[in-house]
Design an enzyme around this catalytic site. Structure first.
Site, PDB file in Angstrom:
ATOM      1  N   SER A 179       0.793  -1.225   0.000  1.00  0.00           N
ATOM      2  CA  SER A 179       0.000   0.000   0.000  1.00  0.00           C
ATOM      3  C   SER A 179       0.828   1.279   0.000  1.00  0.00           C
ATOM      4  O   SER A 179       0.350   2.318  -0.436  1.00  0.00           O
ATOM      5  CB  SER A 179      -0.938   0.006   1.202  1.00  0.00           C
ATOM      6  N   HIS A 207      -5.376  -3.622  -2.288  1.00  0.00           N
ATOM      7  CA  HIS A 207      -5.095  -2.660  -3.364  1.00  0.00           C
ATOM      8  C   HIS A 207      -5.008  -3.322  -4.737  1.00  0.00           C
ATOM      9  O   HIS A 207      -4.668  -2.661  -5.724  1.00  0.00           O
ATOM     10  CB  HIS A 207      -3.800  -1.899  -3.063  1.00  0.00           C
ATOM     11  N   LYS A 238     -11.312   0.189  -1.544  1.00  0.00           N
ATOM     12  CA  LYS A 238     -10.360   0.883  -2.431  1.00  0.00           C
ATOM     13  C   LYS A 238     -11.004   0.987  -3.828  1.00  0.00           C
ATOM     14  O   LYS A 238     -11.901   1.765  -3.998  1.00  0.00           O
ATOM     15  CB  LYS A 238      -9.018   0.144  -2.477  1.00  0.00           C
TER      16      LYS A 238
HETATM   17  C1  LIG Z   1      -3.199  -3.778   2.504  1.00  0.00           C
HETATM   18  C2  LIG Z   1      -4.342  -3.321   3.349  1.00  0.00           C
HETATM   19  N1  LIG Z   1      -5.020  -4.228   4.078  1.00  0.00           N
HETATM   20  C3  LIG Z   1      -6.050  -3.872   4.849  1.00  0.00           C
HETATM   21  C4  LIG Z   1      -6.466  -2.563   4.928  1.00  0.00           C
HETATM   22  C5  LIG Z   1      -7.610  -2.226   5.824  1.00  0.00           C
HETATM   23  O1  LIG Z   1      -8.776  -2.128   5.079  1.00  0.00           O
HETATM   24  P1  LIG Z   1     -10.002  -1.257   5.608  1.00  0.00           P
HETATM   25  O2  LIG Z   1      -9.732   0.159   5.244  1.00  0.00           O
HETATM   26  O3  LIG Z   1     -11.186  -1.828   4.897  1.00  0.00           O
HETATM   27  O4  LIG Z   1     -10.060  -1.450   7.095  1.00  0.00           O
HETATM   28  C6  LIG Z   1      -5.801  -1.584   4.181  1.00  0.00           C
HETATM   29  C7  LIG Z   1      -6.151  -0.148   4.167  1.00  0.00           C
HETATM   30  O5  LIG Z   1      -6.900   0.445   4.778  1.00  0.00           O
HETATM   31  C8  LIG Z   1      -4.717  -1.974   3.372  1.00  0.00           C
HETATM   32  O6  LIG Z   1      -4.032  -1.059   2.678  1.00  0.00           O
END
Ligand SMILES: Cc1ncc(COP(=O)(O)O)c(C=O)c1O
Length: 390
Positions: A179, A207, A238
């Site tokens: 990310s 992502h 996303k």
């Molecule tokens: C790689 C990754 N996993 C999990 C999450 C968490 O997802 P959420 O925003 O739905 O809690 C994110 C970003 O927020 C992320 O970039």
């Protein structure tokens, strides 16, 4: 006493250039937004396909609210499991080609819930050093032994796997698109190593969903390894422009999560209208190749121009384009100078990224047009020189 401690913490962060503030977006998401009272070109969201303000998702929400109301009013295991939740789970299992799927309210909760349900003190987890915070927290909470391998370093992973007792249950867990770096986990090599050491594989496609793979299924599709990855987690927050998360896998996996996952059991179900919006987004992602083509067109164009100008975009190969600055204060100044020119690209600093690697995190979407991108590239070059980043 508490106030003294709090003040001290805040001063320390401020001195190190690490203090964070919540700012306000005063318009719907899009290529230009109103942010902190200013109209700006938005190059920092995760809305890769521009679905966060898509009228088709809006219409699904309207239809859902008429049929299902607004709140789920209870845990999914009580009376909070509604038709849109079930439809989305069936559709995601079909889309991903797995037996079953389970929704979570957020990606953060999904990673915690999955890892703590499946692993414990007798197990060992191998995790890329740059995995998302929710994976790291999930591993810690699970109590499993925890080995971090150097970022995408398969030789290091191999050595760590060799050293683990053969009989111990093992899992390799990785983001598929990182990310903050925008590079890819080498899933082809990871499944090979998993086969060699009888390890399971868990991926976080947050992502990658909608972005990677011919039909937007993610990196498992891109690398052609879906049938060798036991646990496929991802989010709708996303590229799908919505909210919530999923875990796709075998029927048994999902049944265990339903019975054991505390972040699924002890929380209220997602508002069904959110699931309805995600369902529409999945349909668009699968059918609408034009969006994805435009996204990749913009991505290649932007990254090539930044590299040509002399910026260090690290090993990024996706619409997430880091621009390495190094110094925390300088990264913040760069971002502030861009904002003065009507451009929103935010600085990312430790602890989100390793010390000494503060950067701008630029993201490109399918909704940007070339004129806007050129404007941004021009200003970046100008300010980059002024701050001696290039
Ligand atoms: C790689 C990754 N996993 C999990 C999450 C968490 O997802 P959420 O925003 O739905 O809690 C994110 C970003 O927020 C992320 O970039």
């Amino acid at each position: 006493m508490l106030e003294d401690d709090l003040r001290k913490m805040l001063h320390e962060w401020a001195d190190q250039g690490l203090l964070r503030h919540v700012r306000e977006t005063q318009s719907p998401q899009g290529p230009t937004i109103q942010f902190d009272g200013r109209q700006v070109h938005n190059f920092c969201s995760n809305d890769y396909l521009g679905l966060a303000n898509d009228s088709r998702l809006g219409q699904s929400i309207v239809n859902s609210i008429r049929q299902e109301g607004y709140g789920a009013a209870a845990s999914r295991l009580l009376c909070g499991s509604m038709p849109s939740h079930h439809r989305l789970e069936r559709e995601m299992a079909r889309f991903k080609g797995t037996e079953a799927c389970l929704l979570y309210s957020t990606g953060f909760m999904a990673n915690q819930g999955i890892l703590t349900s499946l692993f414990g003190k007798d197990d060992v987890i191998f995790s890329d050093r740059l995995n998302h915070a929710s994976i790291i927290d999930g591993i810690r909470l699970s109590g499993a032994s925890f080995h971090r391998y150097r970022h995408v370093d398969m030789d290091h992973l191999d050595r760590l796997l060799t050293a683990a007792p053969p009989a111990q249950r093992k899992c390799i867990v990785t983001d598929t698109v990182f990310s903050m770096d925008g590079d890819l986990a080498p899933l082809d090599r990871i499944v090979e190593l998993a086969g060699k050491y009888q390890a399971m594989v868990m991926v976080d496609e947050a992502h990658a969903m909608g972005v990677m793979g011919d039909t937007g299924k993610g990196c498992c599709e891109h690398f052609g390894v879906a049938d060798r990855v036991e646990i496929q987690m991802g989010t709708f927050s996303k590229a799908a422009g919505s909210f919530g998360a999923y875990c796709c896998g075998s029927r048994n996996l999902i049944d265990v999560l339903v019975n054991k996952s505390r972040s699924f059991i002890y929380t209220t179900g997602l508002p069904p209208l959110v699931a309805a919006a995600s369902l529409k987004a999945v349909e668009i992602i699968e059918r609408d190749q034009a969006h994805r083509n435009k996204l990749w067109d913009n991505t290649h164009y932007t990254r090539a121009a930044l590299r040509l100008a002399g910026f260090d975009t690290m090993d990024s190969s996706t619409p997430i384009i880091p621009i390495r600055v190094g110094d925390n204060e300088k990264a913040v100044t760069f971002s502030r100078r861009l904002f003065e020119e009507g451009i929103l690209v935010l600085a990312i600093r430790p602890p989100t990224v390793p010390p000494g690697t503060a950067r701008l995190r630029m993201t490109v979407t399918a909704k940007h047009n070339k004129a806007d991108i050129d404007y941004v590239l021009n200003k970046m070059q100008h300010i980059g020189k002024e701050l001696q980043v290039i």
